[in-house]
Write a protein that holds these residues in place. Structure first.
Motif, mmCIF file in Angstrom:
data_model
loop_
_atom_site.group_PDB
_atom_site.id
_atom_site.type_symbol
_atom_site.label_atom_id
_atom_site.label_comp_id
_atom_site.label_asym_id
_atom_site.label_seq_id
_atom_site.Cartn_x
_atom_site.Cartn_y
_atom_site.Cartn_z
ATOM 1 N N VAL A 1 0.838 -1.206 0.000
ATOM 2 C CA VAL A 1 0.000 0.000 0.000
ATOM 3 C C VAL A 1 0.869 1.252 0.000
ATOM 4 N N ALA A 2 1.913 1.252 0.820
ATOM 5 C CA ALA A 2 2.796 2.418 0.891
ATOM 6 C C ALA A 2 3.482 2.670 -0.444
ATOM 7 N N ARG A 3 3.934 1.591 -1.120
ATOM 8 C CA ARG A 3 4.583 1.761 -2.426
ATOM 9 C C ARG A 3 3.599 2.293 -3.470
ATOM 10 N N ALA A 4 2.376 1.778 -3.427
ATOM 11 C CA ALA A 4 1.369 2.236 -4.391
ATOM 12 C C ALA A 4 1.064 3.710 -4.206
ATOM 13 N N ARG A 5 1.002 4.162 -2.985
ATOM 14 C CA ARG A 5 0.710 5.576 -2.713
ATOM 15 C C ARG A 5 1.826 6.481 -3.206
ATOM 16 N N ARG A 6 3.052 6.018 -3.077
ATOM 17 C CA ARG A 6 4.164 6.825 -3.597
ATOM 18 C C ARG A 6 4.120 6.871 -5.122
ATOM 19 N N ALA A 7 3.859 5.741 -5.753
ATOM 20 C CA ALA A 7 3.839 5.684 -7.215
ATOM 21 C C ALA A 7 2.694 6.505 -7.792
ATOM 22 N N GLU A 8 1.584 6.574 -7.088
ATOM 23 C CA GLU A 8 0.398 7.301 -7.586
ATOM 24 C C GLU A 8 0.706 8.767 -7.874
ATOM 25 N N ARG A 9 1.628 9.336 -7.144
ATOM 26 C CA ARG A 9 1.939 10.763 -7.322
ATOM 27 C C ARG A 9 2.454 11.067 -8.723
ATOM 28 N N ALA A 10 3.096 10.103 -9.358
ATOM 29 C CA ALA A 10 3.586 10.309 -10.724
ATOM 30 C C ALA A 10 2.570 9.846 -11.762
ATOM 31 N N ILE A 11 1.675 8.941 -11.391
ATOM 32 C CA ILE A 11 0.709 8.397 -12.341
ATOM 33 C C ILE A 11 -0.471 9.337 -12.536
ATOM 34 N N SER A 12 -0.982 9.899 -11.459
ATOM 35 C CA SER A 12 -2.192 10.734 -11.542
ATOM 36 C C SER A 12 -2.073 11.903 -12.507
ATOM 37 N N PRO A 13 -0.955 12.659 -12.513
ATOM 38 C CA PRO A 13 -0.874 13.779 -13.459
ATOM 39 C C PRO A 13 -1.026 13.350 -14.917
ATOM 40 N N GLN A 14 -0.522 12.166 -15.271
ATOM 41 C CA GLN A 14 -0.658 11.698 -16.650
ATOM 42 C C GLN A 14 -2.115 11.364 -16.980
ATOM 43 N N VAL A 15 -2.788 10.679 -16.066
ATOM 44 C CA VAL A 15 -4.183 10.327 -16.323
ATOM 45 C C VAL A 15 -5.045 11.582 -16.379
ATOM 46 N N ARG A 16 -4.774 12.533 -15.522
ATOM 47 C CA ARG A 16 -5.549 13.775 -15.519
ATOM 48 C C ARG A 16 -5.322 14.551 -16.820
ATOM 49 N N THR A 17 -4.093 14.527 -17.307
ATOM 50 C CA THR A 17 -3.793 15.198 -18.570
ATOM 51 C C THR A 17 -4.509 14.520 -19.734
ATOM 52 N N ALA A 18 -4.503 13.177 -19.744
ATOM 53 C CA ALA A 18 -5.220 12.449 -20.792
ATOM 54 C C ALA A 18 -6.705 12.786 -20.768
ATOM 55 N N ALA A 19 -7.248 12.975 -19.567
ATOM 56 C CA ALA A 19 -8.657 13.344 -19.447
ATOM 57 C C ALA A 19 -8.919 14.717 -20.046
ATOM 58 N N VAL A 20 -8.036 15.660 -19.775
ATOM 59 C CA VAL A 20 -8.211 17.020 -20.307
ATOM 60 C C VAL A 20 -8.100 17.025 -21.826
ATOM 61 N N ILE A 21 -7.083 16.343 -22.356
ATOM 62 C CA ILE A 21 -6.849 16.347 -23.802
ATOM 63 C C ILE A 21 -8.012 15.703 -24.558
ATOM 64 N N THR A 22 -8.584 14.642 -23.996
ATOM 65 C CA THR A 22 -9.648 13.897 -24.683
ATOM 66 C C THR A 22 -11.049 14.334 -24.246
ATOM 67 N N HIS A 23 -11.135 15.353 -23.400
ATOM 68 C CA HIS A 23 -12.427 15.862 -22.914
ATOM 69 C C HIS A 23 -13.225 14.772 -22.191
ATOM 70 N N ALA A 24 -12.504 13.979 -21.395
ATOM 71 C CA ALA A 24 -13.156 12.922 -20.619
ATOM 72 C C ALA A 24 -13.539 13.445 -19.247
ATOM 73 N N ALA A 25 -14.575 12.852 -18.686
ATOM 74 C CA ALA A 25 -14.894 13.077 -17.280
ATOM 75 C C ALA A 25 -14.056 12.092 -16.475
ATOM 76 N N LEU A 26 -13.350 12.588 -15.481
ATOM 77 C CA LEU A 26 -12.541 11.745 -14.606
ATOM 78 C C LEU A 26 -13.380 11.438 -13.372
ATOM 79 N N ILE A 27 -13.945 10.244 -13.349
ATOM 80 C CA ILE A 27 -14.946 9.882 -12.357
ATOM 81 C C ILE A 27 -14.300 9.298 -11.104
ATOM 82 N N GLY A 28 -14.767 9.745 -9.932
ATOM 83 C CA GLY A 28 -14.326 9.162 -8.675
ATOM 84 C C GLY A 28 -12.847 9.315 -8.395
#
Length: 281
Positions: free
Chosen positions: A76-103
């Motif tokens: 769990v601790a490793r996943a939480r650290r890794a999430e900090r680098a993953i989330s910005p990419q997913v959020r950017t993909a959502a913005v570029i593709t006009h997706a709703a980022l749910i939950g």
């Protein structure tokens, strides 16, 4: 419309989008996700977990030893650290593709949910170790991107292409639009630096609504004490709900982006520095 060609044009702007991903860590994407109504977590259907005096974990007939419980906590601790680098990419993909980022607030699976998953795997697979069970967990970090049916196929193609070109390796791609039961695409990716597996679900509003509607049925279905007859009944109810979900145009043909090898390190292609006159090699 040639979705792949359009995706390639967008993917060619990967350097710009990567910079945008960093900027969106606290910027425009935060506003975009804030505009999406939060999806309340489903009501709990199982009793709260407890930790015994032995340091183990216990919930609804499922148990983990103290050693296995400690391994899940470290995971769990490793996943939480890794999430900090993953989330910005997913959020950017959502913005570029006009997706709703749910939950987005539920992007990290809770420790108890992970422990329940591992304990279930150990119960169903005698002889399997906690490390082996954790190696199959791909949704400790998870996201949902959603588009209207008419924009779904283009959105999935572009968003998955962006994730691939940013170095995430496609580890699993489950397209269930043509199957009975659950409707949608669940994709697992491996982040390039941390090696963390994460899940991105691609939905339409209708398929996401069906997923939420069937969640309690699914939770009851996977309880260890649920009888086989009740399991079949619960599955039939879920199948009926998902059968009413419209299939977006082109969704049946959506596949994972091609596997991409990591970009070579430019420094490795540079010649060794020449020795200065008079120096000793």
């Amino acid at each position: 419309m040639n979705h792949r060609r359009t995706a390639s044009r967008l993917v060619s702007r990967a350097a710009t989008a990567a910079a945008l991903a960093t900027a969106l860590g606290l910027g425009a994407a935060a506003a975009a996700t804030a505009a999406v109504p939060a999806v309340p977590p489903p009501a709990a259907t199982a009793p709260a977990a407890s930790s015994g005096h032995d340091g183990g974990w216990h919930q609804d007939g499922l148990t983990l030893s103290a050693a296995d419980n400690k391994k899940v906590d470290a995971f769990v601790a490793r996943a939480r650290r890794a999430e900090r680098a993953i989330s910005p990419q997913v959020r950017t993909a959502a913005v570029i593709t006009h997706a709703a980022l749910i939950g987005f607030d539920q992007r990290l699976k809770s420790p108890d949910s992970l422990k329940r998953k591992v304990a279930t795997k150990l119960r169903e697979n005698p002889g399997q170790t906690a490390d082996q069970a954790l190696g199959t967990v791909n949704d400790a970090v998870r996201f949902t991107l959603q588009w209207p049916a008419g924009k779904y196929s283009q959105g999935v193609t572009t968003a998955s292409g962006l994730l691939a070109v940013w170095g995430n390796d496609s580890a699993r791609w489950s397209n269930t639009w043509t199957r009975p039961g659950y409707k949608g695409i669940n994709a697992a990716w491996r982040a390039p630096r941390s090696g963390q597996l994460f899940e991105v679900q691609f939905h339409t509003p209708e398929s996401k609504r069906a997923q939420l509607e069937t969640h309690k049925l699914y939770e009851e279905q996977r309880l260890p004490g649920t009888s086989p007859e009740r399991v079949r009944e619960l599955q039939a109810q879920q199948d009926a709900i998902f059968a009413a979900v419209p299939v977006p145009p082109g969704a049946e043909q959506l596949t994972a982006p091609a596997r991409r090898l990591p970009a070579p390190d430019p420094a490795r292609r540079l010649p060794a520095p020449a020795s200065a006159p008079g120096s000793v090699s």
